[in-house]
Design a protein around this motif. Sequence first.
Motif, PDB file in Angstrom:
ATOM      1  N   ALA A  69       0.880  -1.165   0.000  1.00 21.14           N
ATOM      2  CA  ALA A  69       0.000   0.000   0.000  1.00 21.14           C
ATOM      3  C   ALA A  69       0.918   1.216   0.000  1.00 21.14           C
ATOM      4  O   ALA A  69       1.811   1.313   0.831  1.00 21.14           O
ATOM      5  CB  ALA A  69      -0.911   0.003   1.221  1.00 21.14           C
ATOM      6  N   ARG A  70       0.699   2.118  -0.924  1.00 19.30           N
ATOM      7  CA  ARG A  70       1.580   3.272  -1.088  1.00 19.30           C
ATOM      8  C   ARG A  70       0.811   4.555  -0.822  1.00 19.30           C
ATOM      9  O   ARG A  70      -0.270   4.756  -1.357  1.00 19.30           O
ATOM     10  CB  ARG A  70       2.133   3.281  -2.508  1.00 19.30           C
ATOM     11  CG  ARG A  70       3.000   4.463  -2.833  1.00 19.30           C
ATOM     12  CD  ARG A  70       3.596   4.287  -4.204  1.00 19.30           C
ATOM     13  NE  ARG A  70       4.297   5.464  -4.652  1.00 19.30           N
ATOM     14  CZ  ARG A  70       4.897   5.549  -5.820  1.00 19.30           C
ATOM     15  NH1 ARG A  70       4.886   4.519  -6.656  1.00 19.30           N
ATOM     16  NH2 ARG A  70       5.506   6.643  -6.169  1.00 19.30           N
ATOM     17  N   VAL A  71       1.398   5.426   0.000  1.00 17.47           N
ATOM     18  CA  VAL A  71       0.820   6.744   0.227  1.00 17.47           C
ATOM     19  C   VAL A  71       1.366   7.671  -0.855  1.00 17.47           C
ATOM     20  O   VAL A  71       2.574   7.768  -1.053  1.00 17.47           O
ATOM     21  CB  VAL A  71       1.165   7.283   1.635  1.00 17.47           C
ATOM     22  CG1 VAL A  71       0.612   8.688   1.815  1.00 17.47           C
ATOM     23  CG2 VAL A  71       0.622   6.352   2.720  1.00 17.47           C
ATOM     24  N   VAL A  72       0.471   8.338  -1.564  1.00 21.70           N
ATOM     25  CA  VAL A  72       0.861   9.239  -2.645  1.00 21.70           C
ATOM     26  C   VAL A  72       1.487  10.492  -2.036  1.00 21.70           C
ATOM     27  O   VAL A  72       0.924  11.108  -1.131  1.00 21.70           O
ATOM     28  CB  VAL A  72      -0.357   9.604  -3.520  1.00 21.70           C
ATOM     29  CG1 VAL A  72      -0.004  10.660  -4.555  1.00 21.70           C
ATOM     30  CG2 VAL A  72      -0.917   8.351  -4.179  1.00 21.70           C
ATOM     31  N   ALA A  93      -9.849  14.037   8.738  1.00 17.28           N
ATOM     32  CA  ALA A  93     -10.449  14.194  10.067  1.00 17.28           C
ATOM     33  C   ALA A  93     -10.798  12.843  10.685  1.00 17.28           C
ATOM     34  O   ALA A  93     -10.932  12.733  11.905  1.00 17.28           O
ATOM     35  CB  ALA A  93     -11.701  15.067   9.977  1.00 17.28           C
ATOM     36  N   ALA A  94     -10.933  11.823   9.846  1.00 17.63           N
ATOM     37  CA  ALA A  94     -11.335  10.505  10.344  1.00 17.63           C
ATOM     38  C   ALA A  94     -10.216   9.476  10.316  1.00 17.63           C
ATOM     39  O   ALA A  94     -10.171   8.582  11.163  1.00 17.63           O
ATOM     40  CB  ALA A  94     -12.516   9.981   9.520  1.00 17.63           C
ATOM     41  N   LEU A  95      -9.292   9.586   9.332  1.00 19.74           N
ATOM     42  CA  LEU A  95      -8.267   8.559   9.136  1.00 19.74           C
ATOM     43  C   LEU A  95      -6.925   9.174   8.770  1.00 19.74           C
ATOM     44  O   LEU A  95      -6.850  10.015   7.873  1.00 19.74           O
ATOM     45  CB  LEU A  95      -8.663   7.628   7.977  1.00 19.74           C
ATOM     46  CG  LEU A  95      -9.626   6.505   8.228  1.00 19.74           C
ATOM     47  CD1 LEU A  95     -10.007   5.839   6.913  1.00 19.74           C
ATOM     48  CD2 LEU A  95      -9.038   5.490   9.175  1.00 19.74           C
ATOM     49  N   ASP A  96      -5.880   8.705   9.414  1.00 21.45           N
ATOM     50  CA  ASP A  96      -4.515   9.069   9.055  1.00 21.45           C
ATOM     51  C   ASP A  96      -4.088   8.184   7.885  1.00 21.45           C
ATOM     52  O   ASP A  96      -4.221   6.955   7.947  1.00 21.45           O
ATOM     53  CB  ASP A  96      -3.588   8.861  10.258  1.00 21.45           C
ATOM     54  CG  ASP A  96      -2.156   9.206   9.946  1.00 21.45           C
ATOM     55  OD1 ASP A  96      -1.803  10.385  10.068  1.00 21.45           O
ATOM     56  OD2 ASP A  96      -1.401   8.292   9.551  1.00 21.45           O
ATOM     57  N   ALA A  97      -3.586   8.793   6.803  1.00 22.37           N
ATOM     58  CA  ALA A  97      -3.228   8.037   5.596  1.00 22.37           C
ATOM     59  C   ALA A  97      -2.153   6.990   5.877  1.00 22.37           C
ATOM     60  O   ALA A  97      -2.220   5.866   5.368  1.00 22.37           O
ATOM     61  CB  ALA A  97      -2.770   8.991   4.499  1.00 22.37           C
ATOM     62  N   TRP A  98      -1.140   7.318   6.665  1.00 19.69           N
ATOM     63  CA  TRP A  98      -0.060   6.369   6.939  1.00 19.69           C
ATOM     64  C   TRP A  98      -0.535   5.226   7.833  1.00 19.69           C
ATOM     65  O   TRP A  98      -0.106   4.086   7.686  1.00 19.69           O
ATOM     66  CB  TRP A  98       1.148   7.077   7.539  1.00 19.69           C
ATOM     67  CG  TRP A  98       1.871   7.860   6.497  1.00 19.69           C
ATOM     68  CD1 TRP A  98       1.778   9.201   6.244  1.00 19.69           C
ATOM     69  CD2 TRP A  98       2.781   7.335   5.526  1.00 19.69           C
ATOM     70  NE1 TRP A  98       2.576   9.528   5.179  1.00 19.69           N
ATOM     71  CE2 TRP A  98       3.206   8.413   4.722  1.00 19.69           C
ATOM     72  CE3 TRP A  98       3.268   6.064   5.255  1.00 19.69           C
ATOM     73  CZ2 TRP A  98       4.101   8.252   3.676  1.00 19.69           C
ATOM     74  CZ3 TRP A  98       4.160   5.902   4.216  1.00 19.69           C
ATOM     75  CH2 TRP A  98       4.572   6.987   3.443  1.00 19.69           C
ATOM     76  N   PHE A  99      -1.420   5.522   8.770  1.00 15.71           N
ATOM     77  CA  PHE A  99      -2.049   4.491   9.593  1.00 15.71           C
ATOM     78  C   PHE A  99      -2.812   3.516   8.694  1.00 15.71           C
ATOM     79  O   PHE A  99      -2.660   2.293   8.796  1.00 15.71           O
ATOM     80  CB  PHE A  99      -2.993   5.169  10.599  1.00 15.71           C
ATOM     81  CG  PHE A  99      -3.988   4.255  11.266  1.00 15.71           C
ATOM     82  CD1 PHE A  99      -3.623   3.460  12.335  1.00 15.71           C
ATOM     83  CD2 PHE A  99      -5.312   4.218  10.828  1.00 15.71           C
ATOM     84  CE1 PHE A  99      -4.543   2.632  12.961  1.00 15.71           C
ATOM     85  CE2 PHE A  99      -6.238   3.400  11.445  1.00 15.71           C
ATOM     86  CZ  PHE A  99      -5.858   2.602  12.513  1.00 15.71           C
ATOM     87  N   LEU A 100      -3.615   4.071   7.789  1.00 14.24           N
ATOM     88  CA  LEU A 100      -4.395   3.259   6.860  1.00 14.24           C
ATOM     89  C   LEU A 100      -3.473   2.380   6.017  1.00 14.24           C
ATOM     90  O   LEU A 100      -3.641   1.160   5.965  1.00 14.24           O
ATOM     91  CB  LEU A 100      -5.241   4.172   5.966  1.00 14.24           C
ATOM     92  CG  LEU A 100      -6.048   3.522   4.853  1.00 14.24           C
ATOM     93  CD1 LEU A 100      -7.100   2.581   5.417  1.00 14.24           C
ATOM     94  CD2 LEU A 100      -6.694   4.605   3.987  1.00 14.24           C
ATOM     95  N   ARG A 140       0.145   8.135  15.880  1.00 22.06           N
ATOM     96  CA  ARG A 140       1.316   7.447  16.453  1.00 22.06           C
ATOM     97  C   ARG A 140       1.714   6.265  15.577  1.00 22.06           C
ATOM     98  O   ARG A 140       2.888   6.090  15.245  1.00 22.06           O
ATOM     99  CB  ARG A 140       1.023   6.967  17.882  1.00 22.06           C
ATOM    100  CG  ARG A 140       1.109   8.070  18.905  1.00 22.06           C
ATOM    101  CD  ARG A 140       0.955   7.581  20.345  1.00 22.06           C
ATOM    102  NE  ARG A 140       1.903   6.505  20.652  1.00 22.06           N
ATOM    103  CZ  ARG A 140       1.569   5.410  21.331  1.00 22.06           C
ATOM    104  NH1 ARG A 140       0.357   5.216  21.770  1.00 22.06           N
ATOM    105  NH2 ARG A 140       2.474   4.496  21.585  1.00 22.06           N
ATOM    106  N   TYR A 141       0.748   5.442  15.221  1.00 24.18           N
ATOM    107  CA  TYR A 141       1.022   4.326  14.309  1.00 24.18           C
ATOM    108  C   TYR A 141       1.498   4.849  12.955  1.00 24.18           C
ATOM    109  O   TYR A 141       2.439   4.324  12.359  1.00 24.18           O
ATOM    110  CB  TYR A 141      -0.226   3.461  14.106  1.00 24.18           C
ATOM    111  CG  TYR A 141      -0.406   2.376  15.136  1.00 24.18           C
ATOM    112  CD1 TYR A 141       0.263   1.161  15.011  1.00 24.18           C
ATOM    113  CD2 TYR A 141      -1.250   2.557  16.219  1.00 24.18           C
ATOM    114  CE1 TYR A 141       0.084   0.154  15.953  1.00 24.18           C
ATOM    115  CE2 TYR A 141      -1.430   1.559  17.164  1.00 24.18           C
ATOM    116  CZ  TYR A 141      -0.760   0.349  17.021  1.00 24.18           C
ATOM    117  OH  TYR A 141      -0.934  -0.643  17.943  1.00 24.18           O
ATOM    118  N   GLY A 142       0.817   5.875  12.459  1.00 29.28           N
ATOM    119  CA  GLY A 142       1.159   6.441  11.161  1.00 29.28           C
ATOM    120  C   GLY A 142       2.596   6.915  11.088  1.00 29.28           C
ATOM    121  O   GLY A 142       3.286   6.715  10.080  1.00 29.28           O
TER     122      GLY A 142
END
Length: 181
Positions: A69-72, A93-100, A140-142
């Motif tokens: 999974a790659r973050v753009v 506001a709901a999800l951190d991209a790096w966490f996801l 933190r996870y992100g």
Amino acid sequence: TTVGELARAGALVMRTGGHGGRGRVPVLTDHDVLAGTAPSGTLPESEEEPVLTESGDVVLPVLGGGAVARVVDEATAGAVLGRNLVLLRPDPAALDAWFLAGFLRGTANHRQASSYASTATRLDVRRLQLPRLAPDEQRRYGERFRALDAFERALREAGRLGEQLVRGMYDGLTDGTIVPD
């Protein structure tokens, strides 16, 4: 929760890559996502409306069985999403991209969300799971997942440099610029 549930709740938007588009915009291919490289593809001209990537999108290949999974980033933003890719655009506001992206890379997660044919694996992105955590805990996870991504890219670059060094040594030995002593 699953990606499908998050999409239904409006926490993210899910789009699939197309087969054409207008203009000659760089195309992010499944190979680019797997290799961690810049957009390298092209798509034929068509009236189809292309899906353009934005910074913070998460892109996954749906074929092949790799847990990627790659973050753009800013450099890749604006590229057209290629075939066999799914784009997830999280609501910040709901999800951190790096966490996801980090949780979607889990091998067990991919295994349970994939279907297997005789020679191919197809990922059902909607079935991928991630924990429900507060935004601070997600960040933190992100941060850890972002650091792992940077480390992975550094290892990949070191591998490329090592291959070039070895190739140069072979060339030097075969063309006489390096002696075997």
